[in-house]
Design a protein around this motif. Structure first.
Motif, PDB file in Angstrom:
ATOM      1  N   THR A   1      42.335  37.933  33.832  1.00  0.00           N
ATOM      2  CA  THR A   1      42.634  36.771  34.398  1.00  0.00           C
ATOM      3  C   THR A   1      44.001  36.835  35.325  1.00  0.00           C
TER       4      THR A   1
ATOM      5  N   ASN B   1      39.074  34.487  36.735  1.00  0.00           N
ATOM      6  CA  ASN B   1      38.680  35.422  35.559  1.00  0.00           C
ATOM      7  C   ASN B   1      37.637  36.140  35.866  1.00  0.00           C
ATOM      8  N   TYR B   2      37.372  37.384  35.364  1.00  0.00           N
ATOM      9  CA  TYR B   2      36.313  38.213  35.348  1.00  0.00           C
ATOM     10  C   TYR B   2      36.355  38.864  33.901  1.00  0.00           C
TER      11      TYR B   2
ATOM     12  N   TYR C   1      33.510  41.456  31.266  1.00  0.00           N
ATOM     13  CA  TYR C   1      32.455  42.215  31.242  1.00  0.00           C
ATOM     14  C   TYR C   1      32.149  42.644  29.891  1.00  0.00           C
TER      15      TYR C   1
ATOM     16  N   HIS D   1      28.546  39.599  32.667  1.00  0.00           N
ATOM     17  CA  HIS D   1      29.381  39.563  33.470  1.00  0.00           C
ATOM     18  C   HIS D   1      29.497  38.022  33.582  1.00  0.00           C
ATOM     19  N   GLU D   2      31.168  37.558  33.453  1.00  0.00           N
ATOM     20  CA  GLU D   2      31.409  36.317  33.573  1.00  0.00           C
ATOM     21  C   GLU D   2      32.520  36.284  34.654  1.00  0.00           C
ATOM     22  N   VAL D   3      32.317  35.237  35.726  1.00  0.00           N
ATOM     23  CA  VAL D   3      33.194  34.989  36.791  1.00  0.00           C
ATOM     24  C   VAL D   3      33.611  33.549  36.649  1.00  0.00           C
TER      25      VAL D   3
END
Length: 126
Positions: free
Chosen positions: A62, A76-77, A79, A100-102
């Motif tokens: 973050t 934010n990213y 994995y 994967h989160e963005v």
């Protein structure tokens, strides 16, 4: 990696997230955080097909930038990796799942003496 080793690793990383008492009293313009997380799931069975996933771990990074004392933005990213296993009388099939989160958000905060409540409004994709 064995389940006990994975649980111990996640617990050790969580201990690193304890509050740090050497922080500056004034609100900063930049904030960076790295978090570790774990997913511990059970299996389900429907219509003779069993679905189970491996226990997994991941990381979430973050970055926050504040324009003023109260207003800022956040990015934010995250994995994570696990394996989804499907078993039926015909045989088993395993599929690796890469997550994967963005996300991005506007941040409103109210720095008080000991705590800083905040609210987020934004969008994200998984």
């Amino acid at each position: 990696m064995s389940n006990k080793r994975l649980v111990a690793s996640v617990a050790a990383l969580a201990a690193l997230a304890l509050p740090v008492f050497a922080q500056d009293e004034s609100p900063s313009k930049h904030e960076v955080a790295v978090q570790a997380f774990g997913s511990f799931v059970t299996s389900t069975t429907q219509d003779g097909v069993e679905n189970k996933a491996t226990h997994s771990g991941g990381v979430l990074g973050t970055y926050r930038f504040f324009f003023s004392r109260h207003h800022g933005v956040e990015a934010n990213y995250g994995y994570a990796l696990n394996t989804q296993s499907y078993g039926s009388p015909a045989g088993a099939l395993g599929v690796k799942t890469y997550s994967h989160e963005v996300s991005g958000a506007y941040v409103f905060r109210v720095p008080l003496r000991r705590i800083t409540p905040f609210a987020l409004a934004g969008v994200g994709a998984l």
